[in-house]
Design a protein around this motif. Structure first.
Motif, PDB file in Angstrom:
ATOM      1  N   CYS A 106       0.847  -1.193   0.000  1.00 52.46           N
ATOM      2  CA  CYS A 106       0.000   0.000   0.000  1.00 52.46           C
ATOM      3  C   CYS A 106       0.885   1.248   0.000  1.00 52.46           C
ATOM      4  O   CYS A 106       0.398   2.370   0.068  1.00 52.46           O
ATOM      5  N   HIS A 108       2.974   2.475   2.256  1.00 52.03           N
ATOM      6  CA  HIS A 108       3.093   3.286   3.474  1.00 52.03           C
ATOM      7  C   HIS A 108       4.550   3.605   3.810  1.00 52.03           C
ATOM      8  O   HIS A 108       4.825   4.606   4.471  1.00 52.03           O
ATOM      9  N   GLU A 143      -2.784   1.324   9.998  1.00 51.83           N
ATOM     10  CA  GLU A 143      -3.909   1.858   9.205  1.00 51.83           C
ATOM     11  C   GLU A 143      -4.737   0.726   8.619  1.00 51.83           C
ATOM     12  O   GLU A 143      -5.960   0.808   8.543  1.00 51.83           O
ATOM     13  N   GLU A 144      -4.045  -0.334   8.170  1.00 52.94           N
ATOM     14  CA  GLU A 144      -4.758  -1.445   7.534  1.00 52.94           C
ATOM     15  C   GLU A 144      -5.549  -2.206   8.604  1.00 52.94           C
ATOM     16  O   GLU A 144      -4.997  -2.621   9.609  1.00 52.94           O
ATOM     17  N   HIS A 376      -2.600  -3.218  -2.702  1.00 55.24           N
ATOM     18  CA  HIS A 376      -2.882  -4.438  -1.934  1.00 55.24           C
ATOM     19  C   HIS A 376      -2.651  -5.694  -2.780  1.00 55.24           C
ATOM     20  O   HIS A 376      -3.088  -6.777  -2.384  1.00 55.24           O
TER      21      HIS A 376
HETATM   22 ZN   LIG Z   1      -4.038  -0.053   2.188  1.00 57.24          ZN
END
Ligand SMILES: [Zn+2]
Ligand SMILES: [Zn+2]
Length: 444
Positions: A106, A108, A143-144, A376
């Motif tokens: 993702c 991050h 966050e996920e 993802h």
């Molecule tokens: Zn994500």
């Protein structure tokens, strides 16, 4: 006398000079992906780097969060520059951690790097003597919304209450001294162009559902059983029938999965598990749809005379990207990528806990390109390191300068007439109010 534009150029120049260091940080985190609330290596690197440039900071906030502080020359509001620390489980990703399956699919790792790059440049340029208020470089966990069974265990043990990083940080008061928040997320979607923003994102609640029937011999005595799988099937059919009642404007998404469908083929399933989100554009819409989903879940139990246990957990709140704050981000993103490569999109139907932050202060989650593959997905890769690591850092730093320059007129402009949808106390009460388990006996 240094002008604001000169300071921005100086800061961008420093980010370029430090480019190799920053790319190395970004790639180091990408190669050691960690799941939410377990991002110990990434947090340590963030903390160590802040220490090296003399930025005071607190560690271990909501387990792995790290929060720094840059003080301006005059008092004023506080802007948080947010970077998410976590990866997620993506099977087949070439850089996935062998033991946990975690991969940075993702992007991050780029967020954390960009926050560090912006912070380094602001410090080295002596920017804070020209700015008011405070800038908070903030690395945040989880966050996920995954790894749910482990997180529920942590919650039972009292180490977590909410299952997402920002809700936990809000609960612990780590956003109490923050007035506005900016995050830039990496994107691989071509429709996102080189940079952009949505106006809003869906929020969600998370549900785990357990049907309890009665096991029996499937061949010789099915009449003695209560089929939990059929109860779940009826509920899923009822949910699908309800879809025609969802208004398009509410952007409802309900996407259940069966996580336990039975254990042995010659036994009437005595226990079946489902999980689902109920997503929507507004809190009211989520609530209404959630009430309908609960009704459908009970209907399955009632039809079969089974029992159902419905647990509803707080998910993420709808995100509203504050229009005023957005315009400062947009100006600086456009300055980097060009006006024709910036897009403002409408509503997006995914969810993020930046939504929770946006309920209590002006917040923006922007997007910037530089990745390829599917978010993802196993093919998600960083392909343009300059744009991803250095570009994001430049946009964070220059937007911060615009907001906090002089007497922080920019930030004051954003805050003028702003009223948060919720106070922090209202937010916490609301989220806690969602958390409930209902037991419904369809045989009663
Ligand atoms: Zn994500
Ligand atoms: Zn993400």
């Amino acid at each position: 006398m240094l002008t604001k534009e000169e300071l921005k150029r100086r800061v961008c120049g420093i980010i370029d000079e430090r480019g190799e260091t920053l790319i190395q940080i970004g790639e180091t985190i990408r190669h050691q992906p960690e799941l939410g609330f377990k991002e110990f290596k990434a947090a340590a690197l963030f903390s160590k780097t802040l220490g090296e440039i003399g930025v005071p900071h607190q560690d271990q906030l909501a387990v792995t969060g790290v929060k720094g502080e840059l003080k301006g020359a005059k008092p004023g509001p506080t802007l948080a520059l947010i970077g998410e620390l976590d990866a997620l489980v993506v099977s087949g990703h070439p850089l996935a951690d062998q033991s946990t399956g975690a991969a940075h699919a993702c992007g991050h790792n780029a967020q954390v790097t960009a926050v560090l790059g912006a912070t380094m440049a602001l410090v080295q340029a002596g920017a804070m003597q020209h700015l008011a208020g405070r800038i908070v470089p903030f690395a945040v966990p989880a966050e996920e919304y995954g790894d749910i069974a482990w997180r529920i265990g942590e919650a039972r043990a009292g180490r977590l209450e909410f299952l997402g990083g920002k809700p936990e940080l809000i609960r612990h008061g780590h956003f109490d001294d923050v007035d506005m928040a900016l995050l830039i997320h990496t994107t691989s979607r071509s429709e996102d162009s080189l940079a952009g923003v949505s106006t809003s994102n869906n929020g969600c609640v998370v549900k785990t559902i357990r049907y309890i029937g009665r096991a029996a011999h499937a061949g010789s005595s099915p009449h003695l059983g209560i089929n939990a799988l059929y109860a779940a099937n009826i509920a899923l059919t009822a949910i699908n029938a309800l879809r025609e009642t969802f208004r398009e404007a509410d952007a409802i998404r309900v996407h259940p999965v069966i996580t336990l469908g039975g254990k042995q083929v010659n036994v009437i399933p005595g226990e079946v598990h489902l999980e689902t989100y109920v997503r929507g554009k507004t809190v009211e819409a989520i609530y209404q749809a959630n009430a309908k989903v609960d009704r459908a879940l009970r209907a399955g139990a009632m039809a079969m005379g089974a029992q159902v246990e419905i647990t509803t957990l707080p998910g993420y709140m709808p995100l509203t990207n504050h229009p005023g704050l957005r315009s400062y981000y947009q100006a600086n993103a456009e300055a980097l990528v060009g006006k024709d490569k910036y897009v403002t999109q409408g509503h997006r139907t995914g969810s993020t806990d930046m939504g929770d932050v946006s309920q209590i202060m002006p917040a923006v989650q922007g997007y910037m390109a530089g990745a390829s593959g599917t978010g993802h997905g196993a093919d998600f890769m960083i392909v343009n390191r300059e744009l991803v690591y250095l570009g994001q850092a430049k946009v964070l730093a220059t937007t911060a300068i615009d907001l906090m320059w002089g007497d922080a007129e920019g930030a004051q402009h954003v805050l003028k007439d702003y009223k948060a949808p919720m106070t922090r106390a209202e937010y916490l009460a609301f989220q806690r109010g969602i958390n409930k388990t209902e037991k419904y006996d369809g045989a009663a």
